[in-house]
Design a protein around this motif. Structure first.
Motif, mmCIF file in Angstrom:
data_model
loop_
_atom_site.group_PDB
_atom_site.id
_atom_site.type_symbol
_atom_site.label_atom_id
_atom_site.label_comp_id
_atom_site.label_asym_id
_atom_site.label_seq_id
_atom_site.Cartn_x
_atom_site.Cartn_y
_atom_site.Cartn_z
ATOM 1 N N GLY A 49 1.027 -1.242 0.095
ATOM 2 C CA GLY A 49 -0.074 0.082 -0.044
ATOM 3 C C GLY A 49 0.949 1.339 0.029
ATOM 4 N N ARG A 50 2.077 1.185 0.372
ATOM 5 C CA ARG A 50 3.104 2.402 0.174
ATOM 6 C C ARG A 50 3.784 2.561 -1.059
ATOM 7 N NH1 ARG A 50 3.960 -0.086 5.504
ATOM 8 N NH2 ARG A 50 6.112 -0.393 4.919
ATOM 9 N N LEU A 51 3.585 1.670 -2.029
ATOM 10 C CA LEU A 51 4.224 1.681 -3.232
ATOM 11 C C LEU A 51 3.885 3.169 -3.934
ATOM 12 C CD1 LEU A 51 3.862 -1.481 -4.861
ATOM 13 C CD2 LEU A 51 5.978 -0.719 -3.736
ATOM 14 N N GLN A 52 4.807 3.668 -4.644
ATOM 15 C CA GLN A 52 4.621 4.933 -5.321
ATOM 16 C C GLN A 52 5.504 4.946 -6.771
ATOM 17 O OE1 GLN A 52 6.031 8.389 -2.911
ATOM 18 N NE2 GLN A 52 4.643 7.973 -1.086
ATOM 19 N N VAL A 53 5.020 5.791 -7.520
ATOM 20 C CA VAL A 53 5.755 5.609 -8.919
ATOM 21 C C VAL A 53 7.158 6.262 -8.513
ATOM 22 C CG1 VAL A 53 5.592 6.695 -11.074
ATOM 23 C CG2 VAL A 53 3.656 5.906 -9.966
ATOM 24 N N ALA A 54 8.087 5.797 -9.142
ATOM 25 C CA ALA A 54 9.503 6.150 -8.999
ATOM 26 C C ALA A 54 9.847 6.908 -10.223
ATOM 27 C CB ALA A 54 10.387 4.972 -8.808
ATOM 28 N N TRP A 55 9.501 6.641 -11.399
ATOM 29 C CA TRP A 55 9.743 7.590 -12.791
ATOM 30 C C TRP A 55 8.787 7.019 -13.821
ATOM 31 C CZ3 TRP A 55 11.370 4.684 -16.950
ATOM 32 C CH2 TRP A 55 11.919 3.460 -16.462
ATOM 33 N N THR A 56 8.596 7.735 -14.932
ATOM 34 C CA THR A 56 7.599 7.383 -15.964
ATOM 35 C C THR A 56 8.342 8.019 -17.098
ATOM 36 O OG1 THR A 56 6.354 9.343 -15.891
ATOM 37 C CG2 THR A 56 5.575 7.487 -14.602
ATOM 38 N N PHE A 57 7.996 7.403 -18.436
ATOM 39 C CA PHE A 57 8.404 8.177 -19.572
ATOM 40 C C PHE A 57 7.230 7.716 -20.565
ATOM 41 C CE2 PHE A 57 9.950 3.596 -20.489
ATOM 42 C CZ PHE A 57 9.929 3.809 -21.761
ATOM 43 N N PRO A 85 10.328 0.544 -31.951
ATOM 44 C CA PRO A 85 11.593 1.305 -31.405
ATOM 45 C C PRO A 85 12.029 0.561 -29.898
ATOM 46 C CG PRO A 85 9.606 2.763 -31.059
ATOM 47 C CD PRO A 85 9.366 1.429 -31.752
ATOM 48 N N VAL A 86 13.060 0.317 -29.588
ATOM 49 C CA VAL A 86 13.379 -0.332 -28.293
ATOM 50 C C VAL A 86 13.975 0.976 -27.608
ATOM 51 C CG1 VAL A 86 14.742 -1.903 -27.162
ATOM 52 C CG2 VAL A 86 13.981 -2.482 -29.272
ATOM 53 N N TYR A 87 13.487 1.053 -26.361
ATOM 54 C CA TYR A 87 14.023 2.051 -25.363
ATOM 55 C C TYR A 87 14.734 1.112 -24.253
ATOM 56 C CZ TYR A 87 10.486 4.660 -27.821
ATOM 57 O OH TYR A 87 9.616 5.259 -28.862
ATOM 58 N N CYS A 88 15.835 1.736 -23.671
ATOM 59 C CA CYS A 88 16.451 1.258 -22.753
ATOM 60 C C CYS A 88 16.863 2.191 -21.526
ATOM 61 C CB CYS A 88 18.076 1.162 -23.081
ATOM 62 S SG CYS A 88 18.257 -0.270 -24.586
ATOM 63 N N ALA A 89 16.658 1.717 -20.338
ATOM 64 C CA ALA A 89 16.878 2.630 -19.187
ATOM 65 C C ALA A 89 17.531 1.868 -18.069
ATOM 66 C CB ALA A 89 15.498 2.708 -18.370
ATOM 67 N N ARG A 90 18.580 2.216 -17.571
ATOM 68 C CA ARG A 90 19.666 1.896 -16.726
ATOM 69 C C ARG A 90 19.034 2.276 -15.323
ATOM 70 N NH1 ARG A 90 24.275 -0.032 -17.396
ATOM 71 N NH2 ARG A 90 24.600 1.022 -19.270
ATOM 72 N N LEU A 91 19.127 1.046 -14.788
ATOM 73 C CA LEU A 91 18.314 1.091 -13.254
ATOM 74 C C LEU A 91 19.387 1.016 -12.183
ATOM 75 C CD1 LEU A 91 16.144 -2.237 -13.866
ATOM 76 C CD2 LEU A 91 15.487 0.195 -14.271
ATOM 77 N N GLU A 92 18.977 1.823 -11.197
ATOM 78 C CA GLU A 92 19.906 2.093 -10.057
ATOM 79 C C GLU A 92 20.039 0.624 -9.365
ATOM 80 O OE1 GLU A 92 19.192 5.620 -7.799
ATOM 81 O OE2 GLU A 92 19.259 6.931 -9.530
ATOM 82 N N GLN A 93 21.099 0.408 -8.805
ATOM 83 C CA GLN A 93 21.307 -0.727 -8.045
ATOM 84 C C GLN A 93 21.438 -0.485 -6.465
ATOM 85 O OE1 GLN A 93 23.201 -4.184 -9.411
ATOM 86 N NE2 GLN A 93 21.738 -4.204 -11.214
#
Length: 93
Positions: A49-57, A85-93
Motif C-alpha cells: 500500500g505504500r508503493l509510489q511511482v518512481a519514474w515514468t516516460f 523502437p526499443v527504449y533502454c533505461a539503466r536501473l540504479e542498484q
C-alpha cells in the motif's frame, strides 16, 4: 515416420541460466514455464500500500504496446509498437 526428441528443446541455454536469477526478467513471462511470477521479496502484503511511482516516460504512442519490459543486468528494455523502437533505461542498484 516422424522422429520425436526426448525432453524439451530450448533455444538458448544461456537464457535459461540467466532466468534462474530472480533479479533478472529475461523473458516476457519470466521463464519457459510462463509462470509470470517473481521470487523477489521486497514487496509484501504489509508494504504494498505504500508503493509510489518512481519514474515514468512516454513513448509518444497512445495505443498499447506489444509486450512487457525485460530486465537484464541493470538495464530495462521496453519496445513500442510498429516500427518497434526499443527504449533502454539503466536501473540504479
Amino acid at each position: 515416420m516422424a522422429v520425436i526428441a526426448a525432453g524439451p528443446a530450448h533455444a538458448n541455454d544461456e537464457l535459461i541460466k540467466m532466468s534462474q536469477n530472480p533479479k533478472e526478467w529475461v523473458m516476457p513471462t519470466g521463464d519457459y514455464a510462463n509462470q509470470r511470477y517473481s521470487q523477489l521479496k521486497q514487496i509484501t502484503p504489509q508494504n504494498v500500500g505504500r508503493l509510489q511511482v518512481a519514474w515514468t516516460f512516454s513513448t509518444g504512442v497512445l495505443r498499447g504496446h506489444e509486450g512487457g519490459p525485460l530486465v537484464i543486468g541493470n538495464v530495462m528494455y521496453v519496445h513500442g509498437p510498429f516500427p518497434n523502437p526499443v527504449y533502454c533505461a539503466r536501473l540504479e542498484q
